[in-house]
Design a protein around this motif. Structure first.
Motif, mmCIF file in Angstrom:
data_model
loop_
_atom_site.group_PDB
_atom_site.id
_atom_site.type_symbol
_atom_site.label_atom_id
_atom_site.label_comp_id
_atom_site.label_asym_id
_atom_site.label_seq_id
_atom_site.Cartn_x
_atom_site.Cartn_y
_atom_site.Cartn_z
ATOM 1 N N ILE A 296 42.446 22.615 56.322
ATOM 2 C CA ILE A 296 41.189 23.301 56.062
ATOM 3 C C ILE A 296 40.246 23.032 57.233
ATOM 4 O O ILE A 296 39.945 21.878 57.543
ATOM 5 N N CYS B 48 53.455 19.455 44.967
ATOM 6 C CA CYS B 48 53.208 20.856 45.286
ATOM 7 C C CYS B 48 52.494 21.602 44.164
ATOM 8 O O CYS B 48 52.379 22.824 44.200
ATOM 9 N N SER B 49 52.034 20.871 43.166
ATOM 10 C CA SER B 49 51.262 21.517 42.104
ATOM 11 C C SER B 49 50.117 20.571 41.757
ATOM 12 O O SER B 49 49.879 19.603 42.459
ATOM 13 N N TYR B 50 49.444 20.842 40.648
ATOM 14 C CA TYR B 50 48.312 19.976 40.327
ATOM 15 C C TYR B 50 48.736 18.794 39.461
ATOM 16 O O TYR B 50 47.901 18.067 38.939
ATOM 17 N N SER C 276 48.667 25.436 42.061
ATOM 18 C CA SER C 276 48.478 24.902 43.400
ATOM 19 C C SER C 276 47.828 23.519 43.344
ATOM 20 O O SER C 276 47.085 23.230 42.418
ATOM 21 N N PRO C 277 48.112 22.671 44.324
ATOM 22 C CA PRO C 277 47.457 21.360 44.309
ATOM 23 C C PRO C 277 45.997 21.429 44.772
ATOM 24 O O PRO C 277 45.235 20.475 44.616
ATOM 25 N N PHE C 278 45.618 22.559 45.331
ATOM 26 C CA PHE C 278 44.312 22.665 45.999
ATOM 27 C C PHE C 278 43.796 24.085 45.763
ATOM 28 O O PHE C 278 44.572 25.048 45.817
ATOM 29 N N ALA C 279 42.514 24.229 45.469
ATOM 30 C CA ALA C 279 41.996 25.590 45.220
ATOM 31 C C ALA C 279 40.649 25.799 45.896
ATOM 32 O O ALA C 279 39.876 24.856 46.073
ATOM 33 N N THR C 280 40.398 27.014 46.293
ATOM 34 C CA THR C 280 39.115 27.394 46.885
ATOM 35 C C THR C 280 38.401 28.294 45.890
ATOM 36 O O THR C 280 38.984 29.277 45.413
ATOM 37 N N LYS C 281 37.180 27.952 45.563
ATOM 38 C CA LYS C 281 36.406 28.760 44.608
ATOM 39 C C LYS C 281 35.045 29.094 45.213
ATOM 40 O O LYS C 281 34.580 28.419 46.136
ATOM 41 N N TYR C 282 34.422 30.099 44.635
ATOM 42 C CA TYR C 282 33.109 30.517 45.117
ATOM 43 C C TYR C 282 32.083 30.457 43.994
ATOM 44 O O TYR C 282 32.403 30.783 42.846
ATOM 45 N N LEU D 189 42.969 25.403 39.185
ATOM 46 C CA LEU D 189 43.871 25.184 40.322
ATOM 47 C C LEU D 189 45.069 26.137 40.360
ATOM 48 O O LEU D 189 45.718 26.273 41.393
ATOM 49 N N THR E 263 42.678 17.801 42.131
ATOM 50 C CA THR E 263 42.576 16.879 40.988
ATOM 51 C C THR E 263 42.031 15.532 41.465
ATOM 52 O O THR E 263 42.276 15.105 42.598
ATOM 53 N N LEU F 21 47.291 29.211 52.643
ATOM 54 C CA LEU F 21 47.914 27.905 52.834
ATOM 55 C C LEU F 21 49.323 27.939 52.240
ATOM 56 O O LEU F 21 49.534 28.511 51.179
ATOM 57 N N ASP G 10 39.530 35.188 44.947
ATOM 58 C CA ASP G 10 38.499 36.230 44.979
ATOM 59 C C ASP G 10 38.852 37.315 45.994
ATOM 60 O O ASP G 10 38.335 38.422 45.934
ATOM 61 N N LYS H 52 31.219 28.586 49.212
ATOM 62 C CA LYS H 52 32.652 28.307 49.039
ATOM 63 C C LYS H 52 32.798 26.807 48.811
ATOM 64 O O LYS H 52 32.120 26.018 49.470
ATOM 65 N N TYR I 153 26.438 33.131 48.484
ATOM 66 C CA TYR I 153 27.639 32.527 47.911
ATOM 67 C C TYR I 153 27.955 31.225 48.623
ATOM 68 O O TYR I 153 27.562 31.018 49.768
ATOM 69 N N GLU J 111 42.728 32.320 48.301
ATOM 70 C CA GLU J 111 41.399 32.415 47.688
ATOM 71 C C GLU J 111 41.471 33.599 46.739
ATOM 72 O O GLU J 111 41.509 34.750 47.183
ATOM 73 N N THR K 74 48.787 28.956 48.536
ATOM 74 C CA THR K 74 47.434 28.836 47.990
ATOM 75 C C THR K 74 46.549 29.893 48.625
ATOM 76 O O THR K 74 46.417 29.939 49.853
ATOM 77 N N TYR L 82 45.601 19.733 54.141
ATOM 78 C CA TYR L 82 45.723 21.136 53.708
ATOM 79 C C TYR L 82 45.236 22.119 54.787
ATOM 80 O O TYR L 82 45.018 23.275 54.505
ATOM 81 N N THR M 176 54.576 26.253 47.888
ATOM 82 C CA THR M 176 53.428 26.778 47.131
ATOM 83 C C THR M 176 52.504 27.518 48.075
ATOM 84 O O THR M 176 52.142 27.011 49.148
ATOM 85 N N THR N 151 51.764 21.020 55.148
ATOM 86 C CA THR N 151 51.073 22.291 54.879
ATOM 87 C C THR N 151 50.834 23.030 56.180
ATOM 88 O O THR N 151 50.549 22.410 57.211
#
Lengths: 338, 976
Positions: free
Chosen positions: B610, A239-241, B741-747, B738, B590, A149, A85, B585, B583, A83, A81, B608, A79, A325
């Motif tokens: 980060i 690998c997903s939600y 993906s299991p993980f997401a970045t939002k603004y 999401l 979940t 990612l 935006d 981040k 902004y 951003e 991942t 992940y 997967t 990851t």
């Protein structure tokens, strides 16, 4: 003075030792495929993605996938991942090792492990064309760092075979010379070409009845890789939600056979392991604390004492899912003068 | 008993008859030690009993010698001590009396013999004297001379003489002089206090000199820090492995290895080494050079070098005799270095005051950084006793610190200080420094409280090339060093502006006012108004418009006679609309995964990969700091139920700016369209409302509602203001948040459009005019003024009488004479009034007063001097006559409205705006109608169903006459 000069010489050696004068010698032996603690080794190729990209431009990201372990990956998930935006996937061609698209930014892949005919394991590169979006949201930022990612989730297996000594005459009542002896400390093992390794096997012989004994094995397992263990049935969810609980993490199914090796068709006696997976003889190890656990397996049916002391292979098979990851930072640069 | 000064016991330097600075605790300890040595069999415990006895301790400072102490003990009686102490003391006194008698007898004998011998030798004839006898005679004479000198000289003089002898004996160029001095010093052998005293004094003096230099070096180090920007480090920095790697692998590593080899060689061949010192050196070198290499700040190297030099050349040298003192020197080195390198960050973390980089650098560099300077000046005082200028430097530095703290609130550091009256201004700042420091602290406490209550949402300035953004007033300075009252007073400044968005021009409104300098907290509107030029948009409420990067020279002028004699503070205000964007981040995962991973002790961020684990809001530079915060990331969301994490937005004045947010024009919160803002959850409910327009694709816009923007607390904002709401992430939107993906970045994004008013001040000196001078009082007048007084003054000469002429002119006609006459004057001043009832005036009229004065010179002669002054009649504000609710009694059964009656002296058309607050919120334009020279302005009705018993409704109506707002009329009513 002699003492001091001797000390000086020792110190000089120590300093020289910092760098060392040794030359590495490679032994000329056959490749042991059941060696190492890696399974899937993922890395971004150098400059793919590049460190800096311009907005509103396409660029390549390439992930090299190498199966360094001794087990083949079938239907593994990868997967990506981003951003949203700032980045989007423009193209992700499905070619080896990729099999199919599983979702938005998610693919399925297969990758053969090490074998005698392929001692290095499969190595493939998957290339993704990404698009850096126009930085309209950031009026005044000239750059924006963003992360890419890549998470891989796959089912994996560890196979370990070790010769154990079954001593049916533990108290040496017969007084005859034995072909083998039980090591009280057990047998230490390093790795088996998989991230979850069997690190120690301790053998004990328990009396069952007057005529038979029950061999009892204490097996230590450890997650030696840099990823996280998940249940082999939760590979997709990882690998997903999809729903996942703490029970889905860090567990391994353990199957132990006596008088069986990894050769095809060789049947052995399956041992009864504890803690146990519901409904079957397989054990369930939880490698949470310090990434290790111990499991105890016994041959309930026992071995007749009359069989004497003998050596036999103990075959251990671990089934689990594994996830890891990697990430890479890309700085998106605004095109000035727009 | 030996006649030693108590001060000598304690090794203090004697100044005249007084003791030098001393450490009382050490003084007592030394006395106890000395007493235990002196009095046989008394021991340390009994000696302590004596020295700390309640009848002895208070008198210690008054004793000159040990004799005095013993005399005091004998006078108070030894009975007061414990039996064993008493026995020991009594025995000692018995022996002492006998010894004294014996010594006196012996001395008498010796003295007699020497006296006799001297007399005998002097009486002998010259030819009878052999060389030996001559020498003996000289010796006896010298002895007498020395005794005489010793009797007459003070302790301090003796100290100086012995010190000089000591220096001569060791350092004089002439070997003969050295031998002579040594011989002279030898005569003091046996008198260990005299010789030891000289040695100590010389040693101390050497240290004194080097101490002064060290203090100077520490001061220079502090100044260097201002240039290098060295500001200490975060303690976490120490644990960063890469720092060590860099340091050890780099040149420092090579240096350490070379040093190791050198040390071993010197140990083998040199013989004298110090393992402890070596280890300390290695640790210090490794630790701090790691910082030096990793940070790349040359200031770190300066600090490191200074510390090592000071340790080697002062701390160890001074403590060269005792092993425990050396250990103490090492400990001191490490302690001071730890303070020097890490105190600032520790301080910042301790207070948890969110400091921006500039504030931190300022506080760091100026107020706390000179650790070494203060250490040497305060802790090393006794060892490194320094001359008077040490105190001076300490005071100067302390003053700089006060200025700096004050500057934080007064923007002094960043101001281009005016050339004129700079010293006076500095003085003023110094006087106000404690007050401003207090203000600064109060401000910080307010922020701290906001922080503590969860309302201070942090933000960082977005890094960009073309900083700074906003409108800045720079280089403010008066046109002249001094002005006379009857002169036009001008102050110049440069207005620099850089806008965020070239498509959105900035409108700048300028104004200036003068205040008497001693006025406290001078506020806009309370001073004397000046005129600011240029004003390109006379008809509009702006002076000029800025499209992009621009610079404009502006001038603030005051009419002659408008400012009184003395120092005047002139403030230029620049109000401008500005846009700040921010902004934040944040990360989403979940809830079940988050919980599961936490239970399994798996760090989500580590897994992940980060790096930015706790992102801080980034905002575009400008006068306002815009912060955003949400629940600590990662935010857990669920596909089984709606998740409602908090989101907060905060506006504050960006540090380094002085001014206030006059008004918020627009505040928009942009939320990713996979989630929404729960507007009902805002405090108060409905603070934000959804808008159809969104600047960003994929985002929903939520605007701060008009009624909120008009609230009193959101006008003239000087302190942080925060808004807090909840997000709503619906269960069925999880997949949208999401993706796969299991993980997401939002603004989350915020945009604030506001009017900011900044200010800058300069001081001018206004002197009394030299000649006959005429001016009006008040200096500015409106058409509402009843009386305008024309005043003629002469600074020196008496005025006999004066003739006056009042002229008036309106927009369409030239001056017309309206009034004239002669007045008698009192001494140096004449006054004549212009009554507007008799001679009506309206706005834009101009009144001129011409006065011709007959002056008497000192020699009795008469002179005539003439002067004139002009005043322009300004607009009168619309005036509130009445405000009331209709009906007069508010009830939930009937709708309610508010009515305001206003008059305007200039007969301008009056309009009005209104707002309802407290129990009901609304704001709009009122409907105004003219009735009998009055304007009746009526608000919209509050529907009856909106009224609840017990609620208070506040109505505010603000009139406007086309030029300016009048004073708002306020009325409250309780619904019954």
């Amino acid at each position: 003075m002699i003492k001091k000069i001797s000390l000086l010489v020792i110190v000089m050696f120590l300093i020289a030792g910092c760098k060392g004068f040794t030359t590495e010698k490679h032994p000329i032996t056959g490749v042991d495929i059941y060696k190492g603690t890696d399974a899937l080794k993922m890395d971004f190729l150098k400059n793919a993605p590049p460190k800096e990209v311009f907005e509103d431009a396409l660029f390549k990201a390439a992930i090299e996938l190498r199966n360094n372990g001794a087990f083949g990956i079938k239907n593994g998930y990868l997967t990506l991942t981003l951003e949203e935006d700032y980045l989007s996937i423009d193209e992700w061609p499905i070619k080896k090792p990729l099999v199919t698209i599983a979702g938005d930014g998610q693919v399925i892949f297969d990758l053969e492990g090490k074998s005698l005919i392929n001692p290095e394991g499969d190595y493939e590169v998957t290339e993704i064309t990404l698009k850096a979006k126009k930085m309209e949201t950031d009026k005044l930022s000239e750059t924006h760092p963003t992360s890419i990612l890549a998470t891989a989730c796959y089912a994996y297996q560890t196979k370990a075979t070790e010769t154990v000594c079954i001593d049916t005459d533990a108290n040496n009542l017969r007084g005859i010379e034995k072909v083998c002896a039980i090591d009280e400390k057990g047998k230490s093992l390093a790795s088996q070409g998989a991230p979850v390794a069997v690190t120690n096997i301790e053998t004990e012989i328990l009396p069952k009845d007057d005529n038979s004994v029950a061999p009892y094995f204490i097996i230590q397992l450890k997650n030696k890789g840099d990823g996280v263990i998940i249940g082999y049935d939760k590979v997709r969810e990882a690998c997903s939600y999809g729903p996942i609980t703490n029970e889905d993490f860090n567990w391994v199914e353990v199957k132990v056979y006596l008088s069986k090796s990894d050769k095809e068709g060789e049947e052995g006696k399956q041992l009864d392991c504890n803690p146990k997976l519901e409904g079957i003889n397989s054990g369930k190890a939880r490698l949470k604390d310090n990434k290790e656990d111990t499991i105890r397996c016994v041959l309930d049916e026992g071995i007749d004492k009359s069989r004497g002391t003998y050596s036999t292979p103990l075959y251990i098979e671990l089934d689990y899912g594994y996830t890891s990851t990697i990430s890479e930072e890309v700085t998106i640069k605004k095109i000035l003068g727009d | 008993m030996k006649k030693e000064s108590f001060c000598e016991v304690n090794n203090f330097i004697i100044k005249g008859d007084k003791m030098g600075t001393f450490d009382e605790k050490k003084f007592k300890t030394d006395l106890i030690k000395k007493l235990a040595e002196e009095v046989d069999g008394i021991g340390h415990t009994r000696a302590e009993e004596i020295i700390t006895h309640k009848d002895v301790a208070p008198h210690l400072k008054t004793f000159g010698t040990f004799d005095d102490l013993h005399a005091h003990i004998q006078a108070m009686g030894t009975d007061k001590f414990s039996a064993s102490t008493k026995t020991a003391l009594d025995e000692y006194y018995k022996k002492a009396v006998k010894a004294t008698e014996r010594t006196a007898k012996k001395e008498e004998e010796i003295e007699e013999t020497e006296e006799e011998e001297s007399k005998r030798l002097s009486d002998m004839k010259e030819e009878d004297l052999t060389i030996e006898k001559k020498e003996r005679l000289e010796e006896l004479k010298g002895l007498k001379q020395r005794e005489k000198i010793e009797k007459e000289e003070s302790l301090w003089e003796r100290h100086q003489r012995l010190k000089k002898l000591h220096e001569t004996a060791h350092f004089h160029e002439d070997p003969g002089e050295r031998v002579k001095a040594k011989e002279e010093l030898d005569k003091y052998k046996g008198n260990r206090f005299s010789s030891g005293f000289a040695h100590i004094a010389t040693h101390y003096d050497a240290i004194k000199i080097s101490g002064a230099w060290w203090l100077l070096f520490a001061f220079l180090l502090f100044l260097l820090d201002l240039f290098t920007g060295f500001s200490g480090y975060n303690l976490e920095f120490l644990w960063n492995a890469t720092v060590y790697e860099k340091a050890i692998r780099g040149p420092i590593g090579a240096f350490v290895i070379l040093y190791l080899i050198f040390y071993i060689f010197s140990w083998i061949f040199g013989g004298r080494t110090n393992i402890r010192g070596f280890i300390i050196r290695i640790i210090v070198l490794l630790l701090f050079s790691a910082l030096s290499v990793a940070s790349g700040n040359i200031g770190t190297t300066f600090h490191l070098v200074f510390a090592l030099l000071y340790w080697q050349m002062v701390l160890l040298r001074f403590n060269e005799n005792k092993e425990e003192d050396k250990a103490s020197a090492d400990l001191t080195l490490i302690e001071v270095m730890l303070f020097d390198f890490f105190i600032i960050d520790g301080f910042a973390n301790l207070t948890r005051i969110p400091l921006d980089d500039r504030s931190k650098a300022l506080i760091t560099a100026v107020s706390i950084l000179p650790v070494w300077f203060f250490y040497i000046a305060i802790w090393e005082k006794r060892r490194l006793e320094m001359p008077w200028w040490r105190t001076a430097i300490v005071f100067i530095t302390a003053a700089i610190l006060i200025f700096s703290v004050a500057a934080e609130s007064m923007d002094f550091v960043y101001a281009d200080a005016p050339e004129i009256n700079r010293f006076k201004e500095l003085k003023d700042k110094a006087i106000k420094a404690p007050q401003n420091a207090g203000k600064y602290l109060t401000n910080q406490i307010t922020r701290q409280l906001e922080f503590a209550t969860g309302g201070y949402y942090e933000g960082q300035v977005e890094k960009q090339e073309n900083e700074p953004l906003g409108v800045y007033i720079k280089d403010i300075e008066a046109a002249d060093k001094e002005f006379y009252e009857d002169e036009r007073i001008s102050v110049w400044a440069t207005l620099e502006a850089k806008t965020l968005d070239n498509e959105q021009p900035v409108n700048v409104v300028l104004s200036c006012e003068a205040y008497e300098s001693d006025e406290e907290d001078d506020k806009k509107g309370e001073g004397i108004e000046g005129t600011v030029t240029p004003d390109y948009f006379k008809e509009e409420e702006k002076n000029f418009m800025i499209d992009a990067l621009e610079e404009e020279d502006i001038k603030c002028e005051f009419e002659p006679d408008s400012l009184k004699e003395g120092t005047q503070k002139i403030k230029i205000f620049a109000g401008f609309n500005f846009l700040t964007k921010a902004y934040l981040k944040t990360y989403f995962v979940t809830n079940d995964r988050l919980r599961a991973m936490r239970r399994e002790e798996i760090d989500v961020f580590d897994f992940y990969r980060i790096k930015d684990k706790n992102p801080v809001a980034k905002f575009t530079n400008g006068p306002v700091k815009l912060g955003i915060e949400t629940k600590e990331p990662p935010i857990g969301i669920s596909s089984e139920y709606d998740t409602k994490p908090m989101i907060g937005v905060m506006l504050d004045i960006n540090p380094g700016w002085k001014g206030k947010i006059k008004e918020i024009k627009e505040l928009i919160l942009y939320i990713p369209d996979s989630m929404e803002l729960d507007t009902d959850s805002c405090d108060p409910s409905g603070t934000f409302g959804i808008s159809d327009e969104s600047e960003y694709e994929g985002y929903s816009a939520y605007k701060l509602q008009d009624w909120v923007k008009k609230k009193k607390e959101l006008i003239d904002i000087e302190e942080p203001k925060s808004f807090r709401c909840r997000l709503n992430i619906a269960a069925d939107k999880v997949s949208k948040v999401l993706g796969d993906s299991p993980f997401a970045t939002k603004y989350f994004r915020v945009s604030a459009d506001y009017i900011f008013e900044t200010e800058k001040s300069a001081s001018v000196t206004v002197r009394e005019s030299k000649d006959f001078n005429v001016h009006f009082s008040p200096t500015t007048a409106t058409s509402s003024e009843k009386e305008i007084v024309c005043i003629g003054k002469h600074p020196e000469k008496n005025i006999k009488n004066a003739t006056y002429l009042f002229y008036k002119k309106d927009a369409y006609k030239d001056y017309e004479l309206v009034k004239e006459g002669t007045i008698t004057c009192s001494a140096k001043e004449c006054k004549v009034s212009y009554f507007t009832d008799s001679y009506p005036v309206k706005k834009d009229d101009t009144i001129k007063c011409v006065m011709e004065a007959k002056l008497k010179t000192k020699d009795g002669a008469e002179e005539i001097e003439t002067d004139l002054t002009i005043i322009e009649i300004k607009n009168s504000l619309p005036k509130i006559e009445k405000i009331a609710f209709e009906p007069e009694k508010a009830e939930p059964t009937a709708s309610l409205k508010c009515i305001g009656n206003f008059s305007d002296k200039d007969n301008d058309v009056v309009t009005a705006t209104y707002k309802f607050e407290e129990g009901y919120f609304d704001a709009d334009n009122a409907v105004c109608e003219k009735e009998n020279n009055m304007y009746k302005c009526i608000t919209k009705e509050i529907p009856a169903e909106e009224l609840s018993t017990g609620e208070t409704i506040r109505c505010t109506i603000t009139p406007h006459d086309g030029e300016e707002n009048g004073i708002a009329a306020v009325k409250e009513i309780v619904v019954s």
